[in-house]
Design a protein around this motif. Structure first.
Motif, PDB file in Angstrom:
ATOM      1  N   GLU A 215      44.535 -35.296  55.367  1.00  0.00           N
ATOM      2  CA  GLU A 215      43.545 -34.244  55.142  1.00  0.00           C
ATOM      3  C   GLU A 215      43.973 -33.009  55.942  1.00  0.00           C
ATOM      4  O   GLU A 215      44.503 -33.124  57.050  1.00  0.00           O
TER       5      GLU A 215
ATOM      6  N   SER B   1      42.176 -31.015  57.626  1.00  0.00           N
ATOM      7  CA  SER B   1      41.524 -30.942  58.943  1.00  0.00           C
ATOM      8  C   SER B   1      42.278 -31.796  59.965  1.00  0.00           C
ATOM      9  O   SER B   1      42.399 -31.423  61.126  1.00  0.00           O
ATOM     10  N   THR B   2      42.820 -32.924  59.512  1.00  0.00           N
ATOM     11  CA  THR B   2      43.594 -33.783  60.426  1.00  0.00           C
ATOM     12  C   THR B   2      44.890 -33.087  60.837  1.00  0.00           C
ATOM     13  O   THR B   2      45.277 -33.104  62.002  1.00  0.00           O
TER      14      THR B   2
END
Lengths: 231, 327
Positions: A156, A158-159
């Motif tokens: 992802e 965000s990761t």
């Protein structure tokens, strides 16, 4: 976004001004028609533009460097720009907040940076394309670029952003392409011309040689020696 | 014939080590590079250039400045084996590909001296490199570009100036492969004006790229460009070397302390590098009066005032013979 030991998305941040900027550029899965490829621009966490494939986000740019138009080879491209400001009026968007303000000094800086960052991703994707062609033709023995994709994991966004080891400062990180087996020798150029059988007999007799390709070379050398000279 | 020669890589045609004016230019640049120490000691800088097979600039800057982080960009990949073989020091990294492709792939977090010493004329290709360097080089970095700036000649027999101007502007637009700036007139492309014109286009490109880059910079952090090198010389074709240093607005006192302008070849106008051809005896005679002798009151030894002036301002850099640097 795809991340592996030797593929890391580029990240660039500027937190010094009124507008805080974070830019991430990398690659993702190949999609059939590439609907998700391109740039996404967020203003205070709201998507303003994207996925964009136009010159607003640097596709087809001429400055500071040239970027090709968006096309299927670049379907894997993913770029994200996060612009945050305490006062939304500082964000480089138009008055209806539906698009970028291309004349804003802030956006000009951001766009210059986006163009430079997308270039390394495009180099990788062009390299990937060349690699598969060269491999089919037997010009290279291995496909390190394809392998780096095969070995990658999809994370992802965000990761990726929050994990330091998944990103590379300023430049998209990718492995060295394979070296060609045979060095790139300059391509020979063939020179052909037609002569009559009468002429062929005459010169075969003159050179005392039946091999017309050897005779052709002699004729050329004779001309070159006199008219061009040795280089 | 001359067209055939142009197709060969220039290193196969000219031995760049022994071109007197080029040799002098290189040493002048090295002398100027020493002065960056206000920003950072020069040995910590990275050097990027086009080393070709002789790596003459690399040898000089490594030996005299102790720069150890060096990148040579080489577009003639078909001669890779030869370049690798000729690389004089381990600290030089080869990057194969043309500069438009290689420069964007490099990291730019360190102070860098980049000297793009092209053989050819000013083109969009060159200006893209210039724009990228201006967009990425950090404060304290130097950007230097050398191009052929030989002025155009009027077509033979053509006497109508409007027609000549039209011809020049078309030719220049084809050369640049981009639109000619509106301020360029026909006369700007003739004789020595060509160098001035190319220089202005290069500096304008740097400024435009910096303008974009500075869009969100705080006043103190705004990057500025100070032109330093405005060399012209003719070893064969007329060449222009234009370049300078990037610095942050609040670093102008550091820039002043570098005292680049204490070097008399650093000036705002074009500086002609022209090493007179003189004999060893003449050289020794002149040396005895230098650096501060009254050169204008010399006894007549048959040299012209120009020859004496050109010698006196370049004697510290000019090779005293056709110097072959066996490195």
């Amino acid at each position: 976004m795809l991340v592996s030991k030797n593929i890391k998305p580029a990240i660039w941040e500027n937190k010094t001004g009124k507008v805080k900027v974070r830019i991430v550029a990398g690659i993702s899965e190949q999609e059939k028609y590439g609907p998700s490829g391109g740039w996404y621009i967020f203003g205070n966490n709201r998507l303003i533009l994207g996925p964009d494939h136009t010159d607003k986000t640097g596709w087809g740019a001429k400055k500071p460097i040239r970027i090709p138009e968006y096309h299927p080879q670049f379907y894997r491209f993913r770029g994200f720009v996060f612009l945050n400001a305490e006062d939304p009026r500082d964000l480089p968007w138009n008055t209806s907040k539906t698009n970028m303000d291309l004349d804003s000094p802030v956006y000009r800086t951001v766009l210059q940076q986006m163009i430079v960052m997308m270039r390394t991703v495009i180099d990788f994707l062009n390299g990937l394309h060349d690699e598969s062609n060269s491999f089919e033709k037997g010009l290279i023995k291995s496909t390190p670029l394809q392998k780096s994709i095969d070995d990658s994991t999809s994370f992802e966004l965000s990761t990726v952003i929050t994990t330091k080891k998944y990103v590379s400062k300023d430049l998209f990180l990718f492995p060295e392409p394979a070296k060609r087996i045979a060095p790139n020798k300059p391509k020979p150029i063939w020179l052909r011309f037609e002569i009559s059988s009468k002429e062929s007999e005459l010169i075969q007799e003159y050179f005392d040689n039946d091999d017309l390709s050897e005779i052709g070379r002699e004729i050329f050398d004779y001309f070159a020696m006199r008219e061009i000279g040795t280089k | 014939m001359s067209q055939d020669i142009e197709k060969l890589p220039s290193f196969k045609v000219f031995d760049y080590r022994i071109r007197t004016n080029k040799n002098t230019e290189r040493k002048m640049l090295a002398d100027a590079f020493r002065r960056v120490s206000g920003f950072e000691s020069v040995e910590k800088y990275r050097y990027i250039g086009f080393g070709s097979v002789t790596f003459t600039d690399f040898v000089l800057f490594h030996k005299s400045l102790n720069i150890t982080d060096m990148i040579s960009i080489e577009s003639k990949e078909e001669y890779e084996t030869r370049f690798d073989f000729n690389k004089p020091y381990d600290c030089i990294k080869m990057k194969y590909g043309n500069s438009n492709d290689v420069l964007p792939e490099l990291g730019w977090n360190q102070k860098t001296i980049t000297w793009l010493d092209y053989d050819g004329r000013l083109t969009d290709f060159v200006l893209q490199d210039v724009a990228l360097l201006s967009a990425k080089s950090i404060s304290g970095s130097l950007i230097i570009v050398t191009v052929n700036a030989q002025g155009y000649q009027s077509p033979k027999g053509e006497k109508s100036y409007p027609k000549i101007e039209k011809f020049f502007l078309k030719k220049f637009s084809e050369q640049l492969v981009r639109e000619v700036p509106t301020w360029v007139k026909g006369v700007d492309l003739q004789g020595d004006e060509m160098a001035n014109t190319c220089r202005r286009i290069i500096y304008d490109e740097i400024k435009a790229s910096l303008r974009d880059r500075n869009g969100m910079a705080a006043a103190d952090d705004v990057l500025e460009f100070e032109p330093l090198f405005n060399f012209v010389y003719s070893d064969n074709a007329r060449m222009l070397t234009a370049g300078g240093i990037l610095y942050k607005h609040n670093e102008s006192s550091i820039l002043r302390k570098c005292e680049f302008d204490a070097l008399d070849f650093i000036q705002k106008d074009l500086y002609e590098i022209k090493i007179p051809v003189i004999t060893p005896r003449e050289r020794h005679f002149l040396n005895q009066q230098l650096p501060k002798g009254a050169l204008n009151k010399l006894k007549d030894i048959g040299l012209t005032d120009d020859e004496i002036k050109n010698y006196s301002r370049s004697y510290r850099y000019s090779p005293s013979y056709a110097e072959i640097e066996l490195s």
